[in-house]
Design an enzyme around this catalytic site. Sequence first.
Site, PDB file in Angstrom:
ATOM      1  N   GLU A   1      37.232  61.351  50.135  1.00 55.44           N
ATOM      2  CA  GLU A   1      35.997  60.681  50.547  1.00 55.44           C
ATOM      3  C   GLU A   1      34.893  60.761  49.491  1.00 55.44           C
ATOM      4  O   GLU A   1      34.157  59.799  49.286  1.00 55.44           O
ATOM      5  CB  GLU A   1      35.515  61.320  51.850  1.00 55.44           C
ATOM      6  CG  GLU A   1      34.307  60.641  52.469  1.00 55.44           C
ATOM      7  CD  GLU A   1      33.938  61.302  53.786  1.00 55.44           C
ATOM      8  OE1 GLU A   1      32.738  61.292  54.113  1.00 55.44           O
ATOM      9  OE2 GLU A   1      34.831  61.822  54.478  1.00 55.44           O
ATOM     10  N   ASP A   2      34.780  61.902  48.796  1.00 54.61           N
ATOM     11  CA  ASP A   2      33.615  62.143  47.942  1.00 54.61           C
ATOM     12  C   ASP A   2      33.908  62.232  46.454  1.00 54.61           C
ATOM     13  O   ASP A   2      32.996  62.483  45.661  1.00 54.61           O
ATOM     14  CB  ASP A   2      32.919  63.447  48.372  1.00 54.61           C
ATOM     15  CG  ASP A   2      32.315  63.341  49.761  1.00 54.61           C
ATOM     16  OD1 ASP A   2      32.015  62.208  50.181  1.00 54.61           O
ATOM     17  OD2 ASP A   2      32.152  64.375  50.431  1.00 54.61           O
TER      18      ASP A   2
END
Length: 763
Positions: free
Chosen positions: A128-129
Amino acid sequence: MSRTDEANADKDPTARPELGASGLDAAAQQVRSLKSLDRAPPIEPLKPASETRYLISDLCAYLETYLPPEQISECYRAYLFGAEAHEGQKRKSGEPYIYHPIAVARILAEMRMDYQCLIAALLHDVIEDTPIDKAQLAEAFGEEVAELVDGVSKLTRLDFKSRAEAQAASLQKMLLAMTRDIRVILIKLADRLHNMRTLDSMSPEACRRIARETLDIFAPIANRLGINWIRIELEELSFAHYWPWRRRVIQRALQGRSSGARFEMVSLVETTLRHALQQEGIAGRVEGRQKHLYGIYRKMREKSRGFSELADVFAFRVTVDRVDTCYRVLGLVHNLYKPVPGRFKDYIAIPKANGYQSLHTALIGPQGIQIEIQIRTEDMQRLAESGIAAHWMYKSGGQSAGANPTALAADWLQNLLEMQREAGNSVEFLEHVKIDLFPDEVYVFTPKGRIHALKRGATVVDFAYAIHSDVGNTCVAARIDRRMAPLSTQLRNGQTVEIITAPGARPNPGWLNFVVTAKARVNIRGHLKNIKQREAQALGRRLLNTELAALGTTLEMLEPVRLAAYLEETGLGSLEELFGEIGLGNRLAPLVARRLAGAEGADSETRLDNRDLHPHRLAIRGTEGMVVNFARCCRPIPGDAITAIFSPGRGIVVHRAECRNLGGLEGKRDKRLDVEWSKEPEGEFATEIRVEVNNRRGVLAVVAGAIAELGSNIENVQTIEKDGVMTDLEFRLLVKSRDHLARIMRRVRLIPDVDRITRITRS
């Protein structure tokens, strides 16, 4: 922040009204009556359950208590991978981001999760990051870990219309991943728990939003999976951030009630129970506690009571070795203290939906204070705290008979899959999940003695769908305790329900007005949606053929190449899909017909404008279903001159030709449709009449009787008093045709007290 500002900050503009003067406001008033808030006993802020910042060395040292060295080495390798991926990233608190995955892994380690789950926890934000993708993760740590991490990751690379839609889609993705591997939700719960413990670094708006989401979704999921300690901590932390002032009010009130003699009472009850157990030769543990603040607040809301009206603020738990000992202890405590009628619950014989088992009883304790006592075995206690996580924590231990949280969770996940298949979109799916997460249960039996736990307020239809979707779709009646009962009947504890089905039956849209379970609601909507789609396709085919006939061609005469080119141009997969779009009013049949016939010039416009001279009109039979709607403003019936307009998503709406609401569509031929009544319309049609009568006793019954004599059913009646002498009676009737209505009006006009009768048209 001032006290008033803080109270206002607690308000949720979307929440329902809380309590009246007898509820929470009364408790707040007790606190506000102090001369000064500053002089009140100081209140300790809610501290997170763990403020420890775990390092990877701490985690590895803890893992040595239950994992082999080679698996610990893999966890350490995952930490190095994650630390490199998150290099330079910081949390809102300013600390390096990698501290968060370590803390999440530590929470899961305390639940004795396997090493692959811990690796996924250490890497849960990588996809996600960071630039790392699922394929790279699978190559480094295997497909199983990559699937777990992907299941926890939000949908961040798609465009959504709103935050709510994005949130719903991400939660739907996570919940569906959970159906493949339950560890996905355990990682997410640990992630949310650590985020809640460190929420103070976020803005007030973000705190309230995250706390609300936690109360609505994650705490109920923890409860549904039986992980009680996570559920309690999530609720307490959310309560502190979403309603901080309310929490302070209850805590102060609780401090006042709990001081001095109250704590002596708790000690006295504990001592009395231990002594009684010893006298009977029963080995067991006795623990007394004060109930959690959010649990007290929730009870105040549900029962609309002030704090001073709550009795059972204190609870005691007796833990013994065997099930039969639980019932012995129950008799023992009922001999010690007087039981409160109607407050005994046997969750051992009938476990909760999450597998929870215990005996609950309320007693009148010392000083007349009501107390609650829970009696359970050691196995039940472990399952009550850990729920499905006990599958990993206590693999070598036995489980209580009749309570298998893993199997119960599997049943719930199967229901989630069914809801996902039937739900129209992610937002609708999430709403169904929310309904399913708050089961205040009622227990009913099948004729063969099988128990079904349903949400309180559940009806016969809810019960039918709980048995099987096909049973719900075809149910027509029911017997409750051997007596016939309507499908809308609400069920009570202990009833035996037999469902009567019919092969040709199908769900009624009216069921949506009274069903309460998510499974019933989603199945009814899904079935009706499929019916509507089939009806839309049939109507769309008729509409398109009618328009093509007006242009001198038919669907069969069109070149296949032209049809294929149009479908490709519009992105539709098949002709059936095109028919459905036309039937629902999303595409206009005249425009589609002109494109397919290749007649888009001025000549075709002239022919289209002169369609009134053409014999091809759509015949309305009255059996077209949900895609042909009759306007409520003028309520057309067979025999009326009619026209129709397209309504996106609904199909077509039929009006009387003279309806005033058609005024703006006279020149817009593409928005209107030429229709007529079939020579033999079927069914009955609603219409409205107004009868002006002398205000005399019994006149309503006389008029209604006259209407019934001529074979019409009255759907609704409304009386409007005008001047004390005359009264208007407005009836909504079901009639077969304009001639049928005319006969009714002539008959009613003959009644002596009737002054005037007219047909109603509303603007």
